[in-house]
Design an enzyme around this catalytic site. Structure first.
Site, mmCIF file in Angstrom:
data_model
loop_
_atom_site.group_PDB
_atom_site.id
_atom_site.type_symbol
_atom_site.label_atom_id
_atom_site.label_comp_id
_atom_site.label_asym_id
_atom_site.label_seq_id
_atom_site.Cartn_x
_atom_site.Cartn_y
_atom_site.Cartn_z
ATOM 1 N N ASP A 43 4.862 -0.795 15.560
ATOM 2 C CA ASP A 43 3.817 -0.231 16.417
ATOM 3 C C ASP A 43 2.560 -1.103 16.471
ATOM 4 O OD1 ASP A 43 5.504 1.948 16.837
ATOM 5 O OD2 ASP A 43 4.726 2.978 15.076
ATOM 6 N N LYS A 46 3.567 -4.675 20.193
ATOM 7 C CA LYS A 46 4.500 -5.705 20.676
ATOM 8 C C LYS A 46 4.782 -5.535 22.172
ATOM 9 C CE LYS A 46 7.472 -4.166 17.677
ATOM 10 N NZ LYS A 46 6.666 -3.241 16.870
ATOM 11 N N GLY A 70 9.658 2.221 20.125
ATOM 12 C CA GLY A 70 8.900 2.796 21.232
ATOM 13 C C GLY A 70 7.809 1.799 21.578
ATOM 14 N N HIS A 71 7.985 1.084 22.677
ATOM 15 C CA HIS A 71 7.034 0.041 23.068
ATOM 16 C C HIS A 71 6.268 0.516 24.303
ATOM 17 C CE1 HIS A 71 9.836 -3.133 21.011
ATOM 18 N NE2 HIS A 71 9.355 -2.240 20.170
ATOM 19 N N GLN A 254 10.519 -2.758 15.729
ATOM 20 C CA GLN A 254 10.061 -2.440 14.364
ATOM 21 C C GLN A 254 9.100 -3.560 13.899
ATOM 22 O OE1 GLN A 254 13.864 -1.938 14.831
ATOM 23 N NE2 GLN A 254 12.908 -0.150 15.713
ATOM 24 N N LEU A 362 -8.452 -4.302 18.235
ATOM 25 C CA LEU A 362 -9.750 -4.629 17.638
ATOM 26 C C LEU A 362 -10.773 -3.560 17.999
ATOM 27 C CD1 LEU A 362 -11.246 -6.963 16.083
ATOM 28 C CD2 LEU A 362 -12.099 -7.675 18.321
ATOM 29 N N THR A 444 -7.974 -6.069 23.180
ATOM 30 C CA THR A 444 -9.145 -5.195 23.091
ATOM 31 C C THR A 444 -8.945 -3.895 23.886
ATOM 32 O OG1 THR A 444 -10.112 -6.360 24.964
ATOM 33 C CG2 THR A 444 -10.752 -7.124 22.761
HETATM 34 P P1 GDP Z 1 4.897 -1.422 19.687
HETATM 35 O O1 GDP Z 1 5.964 -0.523 19.164
HETATM 36 O O2 GDP Z 1 4.611 -2.556 18.756
HETATM 37 O O3 GDP Z 1 5.147 -1.889 21.084
HETATM 38 O O4 GDP Z 1 3.558 -0.550 19.726
HETATM 39 P P2 GDP Z 1 3.416 0.976 20.272
HETATM 40 O O5 GDP Z 1 3.519 0.951 21.741
HETATM 41 O O6 GDP Z 1 4.325 1.880 19.532
HETATM 42 O O7 GDP Z 1 1.955 1.318 19.755
HETATM 43 C C1 GDP Z 1 0.854 0.583 20.137
HETATM 44 C C2 GDP Z 1 -0.115 1.522 20.898
HETATM 45 O O8 GDP Z 1 -1.376 0.911 20.975
HETATM 46 C C3 GDP Z 1 0.305 1.784 22.326
HETATM 47 O O9 GDP Z 1 -0.066 3.088 22.673
HETATM 48 C C4 GDP Z 1 -0.508 0.773 23.140
HETATM 49 O O10 GDP Z 1 -0.773 1.203 24.455
HETATM 50 C C5 GDP Z 1 -1.760 0.732 22.337
HETATM 51 N N1 GDP Z 1 -2.480 -0.572 22.351
HETATM 52 C C6 GDP Z 1 -1.962 -1.823 22.346
HETATM 53 N N2 GDP Z 1 -2.938 -2.740 22.246
HETATM 54 C C7 GDP Z 1 -4.096 -2.054 22.180
HETATM 55 C C8 GDP Z 1 -5.466 -2.439 22.025
HETATM 56 O O11 GDP Z 1 -5.806 -3.608 21.898
HETATM 57 N N3 GDP Z 1 -6.396 -1.436 21.968
HETATM 58 C C9 GDP Z 1 -6.052 -0.119 22.066
HETATM 59 N N4 GDP Z 1 -7.019 0.785 21.997
HETATM 60 N N5 GDP Z 1 -4.783 0.279 22.213
HETATM 61 C C10 GDP Z 1 -3.817 -0.674 22.253
HETATM 62 P P1 IMO Z 2 8.613 -0.077 17.078
HETATM 63 O O1 IMO Z 2 9.589 -1.057 17.690
HETATM 64 C C1 IMO Z 2 7.406 2.211 13.555
HETATM 65 C C2 IMO Z 2 10.624 3.523 10.873
HETATM 66 C C3 IMO Z 2 10.920 5.002 10.763
HETATM 67 C C4 IMO Z 2 11.404 5.079 9.319
HETATM 68 C C5 IMO Z 2 12.168 3.770 9.156
HETATM 69 C C6 IMO Z 2 13.672 3.892 9.337
HETATM 70 O O2 IMO Z 2 8.089 0.912 18.048
HETATM 71 O O3 IMO Z 2 7.579 -0.787 16.298
HETATM 72 P P2 IMO Z 2 15.218 4.271 11.489
HETATM 73 O O4 IMO Z 2 15.257 5.395 12.470
HETATM 74 O O5 IMO Z 2 14.964 2.957 12.084
HETATM 75 O O6 IMO Z 2 16.422 4.245 10.574
HETATM 76 O O7 IMO Z 2 13.954 4.633 10.520
HETATM 77 O O8 IMO Z 2 11.655 2.885 10.138
HETATM 78 N N1 IMO Z 2 10.659 2.979 12.252
HETATM 79 C C7 IMO Z 2 9.570 2.606 12.945
HETATM 80 N N2 IMO Z 2 8.257 2.697 12.644
HETATM 81 N N3 IMO Z 2 7.792 1.619 14.721
HETATM 82 C C8 IMO Z 2 9.101 1.497 15.024
HETATM 83 O O9 IMO Z 2 9.538 0.809 16.094
HETATM 84 C C9 IMO Z 2 10.061 2.035 14.134
HETATM 85 N N4 IMO Z 2 11.403 2.106 14.138
HETATM 86 C C10 IMO Z 2 11.757 2.670 12.978
HETATM 87 O O10 IMO Z 2 9.756 5.771 10.986
HETATM 88 O O11 IMO Z 2 10.311 5.039 8.443
HETATM 89 MG MG MG Z 3 6.261 1.488 18.706
#
Ligand code: GDP
Ligand code: IMO
Ligand code: MG
Length: 463
Positions: A43, A46, A70-71, A254, A362, A444
């Site tokens: 999270d 990415k 979840g991206h 992940q 940031l 940002t």
């Molecule tokens: P990922 O799994 O690595 O793709 O990240 P997620 O999408 O699960 O979580 C990142 C969250 O932060 C998402 O809701 C993005 O929209 C949000 N996000 C990404 N970059 C920024 C940032 O620079 N500032 C803020 N406030 N939110 C951001």
């Molecule tokens: P993204 O790509 C954050 C965590 C789960 C659990 C562990 C194992 O959005 O960054 P699993 O279902 O993979 O066997 O669970 O890994 N986990 C994540 N945490 N971001 C993710 O994906 C994750 N995918 C799995 O919460 O602790």
């Molecule tokens: Mg995610």
């Protein structure tokens, strides 16, 4: 040996090898395939970074994980949460490849395809799926539930998507791959044996949940027809594309600390999220990957159980969760929040060979008067010089902090490095100096234009 004239060498790569590359093609020498992956526990943002960079690549390939990812990507008012399909799909003309290292829940994939298509994205045209990727069946979720609830077994706090049990069947050499779905005779035999194993296991552990195994088999024959035109040998597709001087961006899911080998085992996912996984999970040789971009938050979060040395269980953590909207994109669970961890980042830089970092979110730190950063680990009264291998040692770590002054100014949306407040720049310089990795990019805000790419950085050269 057959001789060619330059005109007969019909790909830029061949022309380049022959030393008769026209101007512009020489650019290919500089061009590279690059991995974008999470430097922490997932999270990190990415999805946003991949979506931003995808514009400069021809292909975006996922190499591991499944719909546990979840991206989130914001494009203006529109929000997309991509789980299985690479974020590159949102860029018109970019091919999105689901590599052999990914595990696929076909019901989830088709639902995601339908949602994207309803938003006007031409998924059928731009998505390709590896014929060697493994299939997640509903009974994998059942097995996971059993494993998580088992007495005396440490619950991992998984996403309950059947990811782990599917990878278990893969390495147990009894898994079912996408290609198997297209050979009905073989599929039936493989499926029935696998289903029988799971049925027996479920009965042995007194799992009451009814599963209609025959119906699942029937449905998968249907799903297979839906995806048939998109399925191919994606390793061959990528090799051919590289031959045509197309550039590939590898999208990690992940984060490194969730990698099955290098993460905080057993509190990890079941795949190779680290850079090495990109080669295994797509069939692109390591020698054809030229750069690794690490994505890290300006602080840190974790979802699920497991050690988390810099977790802030007080008001600091609450502020990060509130300001950063730190709730899981897949499960909605509140994310555990804490402070930037330098030893952890150094470790993930070591196993991934980061060329550069993109520091995201940031802006979430804008209100803070003081920002703690963990600069050293201590364990049982001594400095720790390498990442402990056991979760018990990791849980016992005493993080040592330095406090940096906050900037208390809004940085949201700033797109030029020089426009950042002095103290925000000092914070980033501190992270760069202590981790030993360039901070090439800064995010940002969630939107594409809320990003800084530093002039003259390695990041700028790689993309
Ligand atoms: P990922 O799994 O690595 O793709 O990240 P997620 O999408 O699960 O979580 C990142 C969250 O932060 C998402 O809701 C993005 O929209 C949000 N996000 C990404 N970059 C920024 C940032 O620079 N500032 C803020 N406030 N939110 C951001
Ligand atoms: P993204 O790509 C954050 C965590 C789960 C659990 C562990 C194992 O959005 O960054 P699993 O279902 O993979 O066997 O669970 O890994 N986990 C994540 N945490 N971001 C993710 O994906 C994750 N995918 C799995 O919460 O602790
Ligand atoms: Mg995610």
């Amino acid at each position: 040996m057959r001789k060619f004239t330059c005109e007969q060498k019909n790909t830029p790569l061949l022309q380049w090898f022959a030393g008769c590359a026209p101007s512009g093609v020489r650019e290919f020498i500089r061009m590279s395939n690059v991995i974008v992956l999470g430097a922490q526990w997932g999270d990190e943002g990415k999805g946003k970074v991949v979506d931003l960079l995808a514009e400069r690549f021809d292909i975006v390939a996922r190499y591991q994980g499944g719909h546990n990812a979840g991206h989130t990507v914001f494009i203006g008012e529109r929000k997309f949460v991509l789980k299985l399909i690479p974020s590159g799909i949102l860029r018109p003309g970019v091919l999105a490849v689901i590599g052999n290292g990914v595990v696929i829940d076909l019901a989830a994939l088709i639902e995601e395809m339908n949602t994207l298509e309803a938003s006007g994205i031409d998924v059928e045209r731009y998505l390709r799926i590896s014929n060697r990727a493994h299939v997640i069946f509903p009974f994998h979720r059942l097995i996971e539930k059993m494993s998580e609830a088992r007495e005396n077994r440490i619950p991992i706090g998984t996403t309950s998507r059947g990811i782990g049990p599917c990878y278990e069947d893969k390495t147990g050499r009894r898994g079912i791959r996408i290609a198997d779905l297209f050979d009905p005779e073989s599929f039936h035999a493989l499926y029935d044996t696998l289903a029988e194993d799971k049925e027996k296991l479920a009965a042995a552990f007194h799992l009451e949940e009814p599963i209609d195994y025959a119906e699942i088999r029937r449905k998968h024959a249907e799903y297979a027809e839906r995806i048939r035109p998109l399925v191919c040998d994606t390793a061959a597709l990528l090799a051919d594309s590289m031959f045509r001087a197309k550039r590939i961006l590898f999208e990690g899911a992940q984060g490194t600390m969730l990698d099955v080998d290098h993460g905080t085992y057993p509190f990890v996912t079941s795949s190779s999220a680290a850079a090495g996984g990109a080669s295994i999970g797509t069939g692109v040789p390591p020698t054809r990957i030229q750069g690794v971009i690490g994505v890290s938050k300006a602080y840190i979060t974790r979802v699920g159980s497991g050690p988390f040395p810099t977790e802030s269980k007080d008001g600091g953590g609450d502020l990060l969760r509130r300001e950063g909207n730190e709730f899981g994109a897949v499960t909605g669970r509140p994310r555990r929040c804490g402070w930037f961890d330098v030893p952890l980042l150094r470790y993930t830089a070591m196993v991934n060979g980061f060329d550069t970092l993109v520091i995201t979110k940031l802006d979430v730190l804008d209100q803070l008067e003081k920002i703690p950063v963990c600069v050293r680990y201590r364990l049982h009264g001594s400095d720790v010089t390498e990442m402990p291998a056991t979760y018990r040692a990791l849980e016992a770590i005493e993080p040592q902090y330095e406090e940096l002054p906050g900037w208390r100014t809004c940085t949201r949306g700033i797109a030029r490095y020089d426009d950042l407040p002095d103290r925000a720049r000092a914070y980033l310089n501190f992270l760069e100096e202590r981790t030993g990795v360039e901070v090439g990019g800064i995010s940002t805000g969630p939107e594409r234009n809320e990003t800084i790419i530093r002039a003259g950085s390695k990041l700028e050269r790689l993309i």
